[in-house]
Design an enzyme around this catalytic site. Structure first.
Site, short mmCIF file in Angstrom:
data_model
loop_
_atom_site.label_atom_id
_atom_site.label_comp_id
_atom_site.label_asym_id
_atom_site.label_seq_id
_atom_site.Cartn_x
_atom_site.Cartn_y
_atom_site.Cartn_z
N ASN A 159 3.56 4.41 -10.65
CA ASN A 159 2.36 4.35 -11.48
C ASN A 159 1.06 4.32 -10.68
OD1 ASN A 159 0.72 3.54 -13.96
ND2 ASN A 159 0.52 1.69 -12.71
N ASP A 188 0.87 -1.18 0.00
CA ASP A 188 0.00 0.00 0.00
C ASP A 188 0.90 1.23 0.00
OD1 ASP A 188 -1.71 2.14 0.51
OD2 ASP A 188 -2.94 1.02 1.93
N VAL A 189 0.97 1.93 -1.12
CA VAL A 189 1.93 3.03 -1.25
C VAL A 189 1.59 4.21 -0.37
CG1 VAL A 189 2.56 2.38 -3.61
CG2 VAL A 189 0.76 4.10 -3.24
N LYS A 248 -2.02 15.65 -9.88
CA LYS A 248 -1.11 15.46 -11.00
C LYS A 248 -0.23 16.70 -11.24
CE LYS A 248 -2.20 11.22 -11.79
NZ LYS A 248 -1.22 10.15 -11.51
N TYR A 279 -8.02 15.18 -8.60
CA TYR A 279 -7.10 14.49 -9.50
C TYR A 279 -6.17 15.48 -10.20
CZ TYR A 279 -5.57 11.06 -12.99
OH TYR A 279 -4.82 10.22 -13.77
#
Length: 254
Positions: free
Chosen positions: A91, A64-65, A163, A159
């Site tokens: 990713n 789990d990043v 980014k 989002y």
């Protein structure tokens, strides 16, 4: 007398499906030894087993990043198993519901930030440390950005913000890594066809308020772009690459 060239070591997060799976398969076909990270153990192990049946080198490490201890355990496994890391493809990412900002549950905001920003940072931080202390020193970090790193869709503040943050992380890594032969890239993807994006073929909210189906491209094209960057010597870099379905509504006034 022949000498065996050691495999280069890659780590792909979000490797169990979509772009992560396509990139993993491409790197394996290029002779990389790939560590597969992701939250779901089953698709990771299935992919690793598939690779091993072909004589390729793959290791599944459920991760789990968003959890620092989980990321630390992942990179400890990489170092213990392979002794080094040559490539990180950062990713793993999530999205939030496309609703007006005042209707967005706060937990959705935090969920996007935890994965898309903190997760990218934690993995980049750990990769940077390993690449800095290994011998020979250096390596490459490729972050998966998005066309949303340039411009938003309607109702995508979490989002889009995440980014844009990835772009900042990428540029900082590219600068800070110079002293240690660590290079960083960002690949901004537009409309790659995966399990999560298939809905876009049926209609996506546009800037003018209409809903329209959008052109898509196969995820293998993203994988091939990552493979191209990964194959470059560390003396050269593609800092930013945009790869997109050619006629998607990104440029122009559509």
């Amino acid at each position: 007398m022949t000498t065996t060239v050691p495999r280069k070591i890659a780590l792909v997060t979000g490797a169990g499906s979509g772009i992560g799976r396509a990139v993993t398969l491409g790197l394996l076909n290029d002779g990389w030894s790939v560590v597969l990270a992701g939250r779901r153990a089953e698709p990771l192990q299935a992919l690793a087993t598939e690779a091993e049946a072909r004589g390729q080198s793959a290791l599944a490490v459920p991760t789990d990043v968003t959890v620092p201890d989980s990321v630390d355990a992942l990179f400890a496994t990489v170092e213990r198993t392979h002794g080094r890391l040559d490539l990180l493809f950062n990713n793993a990412g999530v999205n939030a519901p496309a609703v007006p900002i005042d209707e967005l549950p706060l937990e959705k905001w935090f969920g996007v930030m935890d994965t898309n920003v903190t997760g990218v940072f934690l993995c980049a931080r750990a990769a940077f440390g390993l690449m800095r202390r290994q011998s020979p020193q250096g390596g490459r970090i490729i972050n998966n950005g998005s066309i949303s790193a340039h411009t938003p869709r309607p109702f995508t503040a979490p989002y889009t913000a995440s980014k844009h943050a990835v772009t900042g992380i990428t540029k900082a890594l590219a600068l800070d890594g110079r002293a240690f032969n660590i290079v960083a890239s960002q690949i901004d993807v537009g409309n790659a066809l995966t399990e999560l994006s298939e809905r876009m073929t049926r209609g996506v909210l546009q800037a003018n308020g209409s809903v329209a189906a959008e052109p898509m491209m196969e995820a293998i094209h993203v994988a091939n772009a990552v493979r191209h960057i990964a194959a470059m010597p560390l003396e050269a870099n593609i800092l930013n690459m945009t790869i997109m379905a050619s006629t998607m509504p990104f440029i122009g006034r559509g």
